[in-house]
Design a protein around this motif. Structure first.
Motif, short mmCIF file in Angstrom:
data_model
loop_
_atom_site.label_atom_id
_atom_site.label_comp_id
_atom_site.label_asym_id
_atom_site.label_seq_id
_atom_site.Cartn_x
_atom_site.Cartn_y
_atom_site.Cartn_z
N LYS A 130 0.18 -2.05 -10.53
CA LYS A 130 -0.80 -1.32 -9.74
C LYS A 130 -2.14 -2.04 -9.83
N LYS B 285 0.86 -1.19 0.00
CA LYS B 285 0.00 0.00 0.00
C LYS B 285 0.89 1.23 0.00
N ASP C 172 -1.38 7.88 -1.31
CA ASP C 172 -2.77 7.88 -1.80
C ASP C 172 -3.53 6.60 -1.46
N ARG C 173 -2.95 5.71 -0.65
CA ARG C 173 -3.57 4.45 -0.25
C ARG C 173 -3.90 3.54 -1.43
N SER C 174 -3.18 3.70 -2.52
CA SER C 174 -3.34 2.79 -3.66
C SER C 174 -2.60 1.48 -3.38
N GLU D 234 -6.16 -2.34 -9.76
CA GLU D 234 -7.37 -1.54 -10.00
C GLU D 234 -8.30 -1.69 -8.80
N MET D 235 -8.67 -0.56 -8.20
CA MET D 235 -9.44 -0.61 -6.96
C MET D 235 -10.89 -0.23 -7.22
N PRO E 289 -12.09 2.94 -2.56
CA PRO E 289 -10.88 3.32 -1.83
C PRO E 289 -10.64 2.41 -0.63
N TYR F 157 -0.49 -2.06 -4.74
CA TYR F 157 0.39 -2.62 -5.76
C TYR F 157 0.67 -4.08 -5.39
#
Length: 417
Positions: free
Chosen positions: A385, A366, A370-372, A387-388, A391, A374
């Motif tokens: 990355k 994480k 931006d809390r994305s 796809e979420m 959030p 991977y």
């Protein structure tokens, strides 16, 4: 002539019975017999959300799916997910009631942890109206598949936070009684309330939850400090439901309880300081004794510990070389660490390791910015990355959906079915 009618009717009935019996024998010849192992191999592959209803199809399936052999086999096949809480009514929605944002709704079969705790104490009364919906949370999970996330529903609400997770069981705060905890399996909806332990301030305590292979028991570990900053420890076996004190770690070894302990290799492991830790503090579940394990390099704020393939792994950043190293602990008795992997592609300094996938050779990160999410594929050596769908929640932890119970295994369930 009238006397022959009953005889004719009896012959007709007998012929009908014989035809049905013949038809049944023909069907049995056309449909091959499936061995018990074949049934088990099919059922263990079903998605987790269908298992509670599937085991009610017939008595043999119910007995099979409640056996410890099947439950263990299903647990081994289950993929890791992230479990988290979502407010039923978001803060901005009750501050601004005319907001157009959708509000999460309870379904008719929604399971309330608190309502069921009250029923256990006082019988089948209706307590739903007592609980303010603004205090409720939905328990949800996020699974990762084919590079995308998907949010799953348990249709369960609760008031308290999730303290720990182990083999599909979660340790929840019991907001109806201060200091109490609840053990819940969100899939089977079985729960048990734990007795009161030592009361402490939330920022001055830490809870761990782990399974002891030597005794086949689930243990809740509670660390807390006193006014003199000594760390105390008490342990509860969920089956016996009794807290007992044990010797805590030596004075000064732990200065902060912000990191949740990681369960791996028959022990619970704590990071003792916010930053620059040269060791971890470990509690062996069998001996219930604490000791320190020195790290191959100092722990920094974006590093982390994960359980991967049954081993404890230390994931550390190398700022100079812009790479991430994965170290594997050789043993609990001072055997040291070995560097398993060095990730050199797609590395970003604020990537925090979350968990290792159980079925694929991937490590999920994480980004703090931006809390994305991977995922690094060890086999392909590629960082992708994810796809979420929604959030990432701010409060989450690794989890495995399962049919596991905290009760001791009943060997009688593993017989014929």
């Amino acid at each position: 002539m009238m006397a022959k009618a009953p005889v004719s009717k009896s012959r007709s009935l007998l012929r009908s019975v014989e035809e049905r019996a013949l038809s049944k024998r023909m069907e049995e010849k056309q449909v091959p017999y499936l061995p018990k192992d074949c049934f088990s191999n099919i059922l263990v592959r079903l998605p987790i959300e269908s298992l509670p209803s599937t085991r009610l199809v017939c008595k043999p399936w119910y007995k099979l799916m409640n056996s410890s052999i099947f439950i263990d086999a299903h647990l081994q096949r289950s993929e890791a997910v992230l479990i988290f809480l979502t407010p039923m009514v978001r803060r901005d929605e009750y501050l601004h009631p005319f907001s157009s944002r959708p509000v999460l709704q309870e379904k008719p079969n929604t399971f309330s942890v608190e309502v069921n705790l009250l029923r256990l104490e006082s019988g089948p009364l209706f307590h739903q109206q007592v609980i303010d919906p603004r205090r409720k949370f939905f328990i949800q999970f996020m699974e990762i598949k084919d590079g995308k996330t998907k949010t799953g529903e348990f249709d369960i609400t609760c008031l308290g936070g999730i303290k720990a997770s182990c083999n599909g069981l979660i340790l929840l705060e019991n907001k109806l009684k201060k200091g109490r905890m609840v053990v819940l399996n969100p899939v089977t909806r079985k729960l048990t309330e734990l007795p009161l332990g030592t009361l402490s301030q939330p920022h001055r305590e830490s809870y761990g939850f782990a399974f002891s292979d030597s005794t086949s028991e689930y243990k809740v570990i509670h660390l807390f400090d006193d006014e003199l900053r000594y760390i105390n420890c008490e342990i509860l076996n969920v089956g016996t439901r009794t807290w007992r004190p044990v010797n805590g770690p030596n004075f000064g070894l732990i200065s902060w309880f912000g990191y949740k302990p990681v369960s791996a290799m028959g022990a619970l492991h704590w990071v003792p300081h916010i930053n620059d830790s040269d060791y971890i503090v470990s509690l062996q579940l069998e001996t219930e004794k604490f000791h320190t394990i020195h790290l191959p390099k100092s722990y920094r704020i974006h590093d982390g510990f994960i359980e991967m393939g049954g081993s404890l792994c230390f994931v550390s950043h190398s700022e100079e070389m812009l790479q991430i190293d994965v170290w594997k602990l050789k043993g609990l008795s001072g055997e040291g660490w070995t560097k398993q992997h060095s990730i050199t592609t797609g590395c970003i300094l604020d990537m925090v390791p979350l968990f290792g996938m159980r079925k694929t050779e991937e490590l999920v990160f994480k980004r703090e910015e931006d809390r994305s999410l991977y995922a690094y594929d060890f086999q392909l050596q590629v960082m992708r990355k994810i796809e979420m769908e929604t959030p990432l929640s701010r409060c989450y932890m690794p989890h495995v959906n399962s049919l596991v119970s905290w009760c001791p295994k009943d060997l009688s369930e593993d017989g014929d079915y």
